[in-house]
Design an enzyme around this catalytic site. Structure first.
Site, PDB file in Angstrom:
ATOM      1  N   HIS A 243     -19.101 -23.760   0.938  1.00  0.00           N
ATOM      2  CA  HIS A 243     -18.488 -24.910   1.600  1.00  0.00           C
ATOM      3  C   HIS A 243     -19.578 -25.911   1.944  1.00  0.00           C
ATOM      4  O   HIS A 243     -20.685 -25.529   2.335  1.00  0.00           O
ATOM      5  CB  HIS A 243     -17.756 -24.472   2.876  1.00  0.00           C
ATOM      6  CG  HIS A 243     -16.844 -25.522   3.436  1.00  0.00           C
ATOM      7  ND1 HIS A 243     -17.292 -26.548   4.247  1.00  0.00           N
ATOM      8  CD2 HIS A 243     -15.505 -25.709   3.288  1.00  0.00           C
ATOM      9  CE1 HIS A 243     -16.260 -27.317   4.581  1.00  0.00           C
ATOM     10  NE2 HIS A 243     -15.173 -26.844   4.020  1.00  0.00           N
ATOM     11  N   GLU A 298     -10.216 -22.012   0.724  1.00  0.00           N
ATOM     12  CA  GLU A 298      -9.440 -22.215  -0.494  1.00  0.00           C
ATOM     13  C   GLU A 298      -9.020 -20.885  -1.123  1.00  0.00           C
ATOM     14  O   GLU A 298      -7.905 -20.772  -1.649  1.00  0.00           O
ATOM     15  CB  GLU A 298     -10.258 -23.025  -1.500  1.00  0.00           C
ATOM     16  CG  GLU A 298     -10.586 -24.436  -1.022  1.00  0.00           C
ATOM     17  CD  GLU A 298     -11.737 -25.049  -1.783  1.00  0.00           C
ATOM     18  OE1 GLU A 298     -12.284 -24.378  -2.695  1.00  0.00           O
ATOM     19  OE2 GLU A 298     -12.099 -26.197  -1.479  1.00  0.00           O
TER      20      GLU A 298
END
Length: 356
Positions: A243, A298
């Site tokens: 991320h 995700e």
């Protein structure tokens, strides 16, 4: 100058704070883990909107239920125009049809986002719209409108956890877009549409679907190591890992991992995905030593929504249904400043010829 406004403070907010170094997401003074999986989406909205929307603390479930019914009355006539559009395009069409001057515009925006998400996904498949049930919980009603089938309590809790998890996340691209539009006094619904348009981009809201594409290509747990090694060798990013902001584990991933575990069964791919996750973390540690590339939101978003029978083209609309509450809150907060957002740019084009 910072291209892309990286690390530039563009607003002061009391709504949420992303601490990437510590791996924390704070929503109105509470860690995400205190909200997601612990309170309903309606209760989380009431927490986020405290002091911004006057009626939200009275009965948020009834308020959002009535908002869904009001929104459906506005949007149902547009259902025939959804065929041929992607779900995000259909959702954009529907939300853009709402008037900015409508009363209770914040609750209407969130109710409409749920109705529009379900309508747009169904409309893209030439399926009829399903009317909302004002007495149902927001997550349960959203899933029922999407599937046109009864929703089990465990499924509703899973989607509830997801909607709370994505309700707000600092000054991300879509939230900044909403605040810019709000700063022009264009109206809350226009700002929410702007947020959705920014979310449509694959660099922001379109990543969970490719997680399932990756799992499809791997096929079986025993194929994972070779497939992942080859993907990294080709310079590809492993979807669902790493991320930009979080330097340690994404707290949203931990919350959704717990929600996914409660939905594990023989008819979904969760056990397979967990095996791929373990292998991927081992491969990343071996191939990219010294870099912290943990599983991100995700990955578990894809597993959660897939297990709820949400088609992957519906992932971004459901993200928007949850984030709409954050967009609305930021829109109101920005409007109260009374200032337009107007940054400067540096001109690097040609200059006119100087006079002799």
């Amino acid at each position: 100058m910072k291209i892309g406004l990286d690390d530039v403070v563009a607003a002061e907010t009391a709504l949420s704070h992303v601490d990437g170094e510590a791996g924390r997401l704070i929503i109105r003074g509470r860690d995400l883990e205190e909200l997601a999986g612990q309170v309903s989406f309606e209760e989380a909205v009431a927490t986020l909107w405290e002091g911004l929307v006057p009626d939200i603390s009275e009965d948020p479930r009834c308020l959002l239920g009535r908002a869904r019914v009001r929104a459906f009355a506005h949007l149902a006539p547009l259902a025939p125009h959804l065929s041929g559009l992607t779900p995000v395009e259909g959702m954009r069409l529907l939300l853009a049809a709402l008037p900015d001057a409508e009363e209770d515009h914040a609750s209407l925006a969130v109710g409409a986002a749920a109705v529009a998400a379900a309508m747009a996904v169904r409309g893209s498949r030439s399926l009829p719209a399903v009317a909302p049930d004002a007495s149902a919980g927001h997550a349960a009603d959203l899933l029922r409108m999407l599937r046109d089938a009864p929703v089990e309590d465990g499924e509703a809790r899973g989607l509830d956890t997801y909607l709370v998890t994505v309700i707000d996340h600092g000054l991300n691209a879509s939230t900044f877009a909403a605040r810019v539009v709000s700063s022009t006094e264009a109206g809350l619904l226009s700002a929410v549409v702007a947020g959705l348009c920014a979310l449509k981009g694959p660099l922001h809201g379109g990543a969970p679907g490719p997680v399932l594409d990756m799992l499809d290509r791997i096929g079986r747990p025993e194929n994972a190591e070779a497939w992942l090694d080859a993907a990294i060798a080709r310079g590809e990013r492993l979807m669902g890992f790493g991320h930009r902001i979080y330097r340690v584990r994404d707290p949203r991933a931990d919350v959704l991992k717990g929600a996914v575990a409660r939905l594990k069964g023989a008819d979904n791919r969760i056990a397979f995905a967990e095996a791929v996750e373990r292998t991927a973390l081992e491969v990343l540690e071996r191939r990219k030593p010294g870099r912290r590339l943990d599983t991100n939101v995700e990955f578990y978003t894809a597993l959660l929504l897939d297990s709820l029978s949400v088609p992957r083209e519906g992932f971004t609309p459901l993200f928007a249904a949850g984030r709409s509450a954050g967009w609305a809150a930021h829109t109101i907060e920005q409007a109260r400043t009374g200032r337009i957002i107007r940054p400067q740019s540096r001109y690097v084009g040609p200059r006119p010829a100087e006079a002799a």
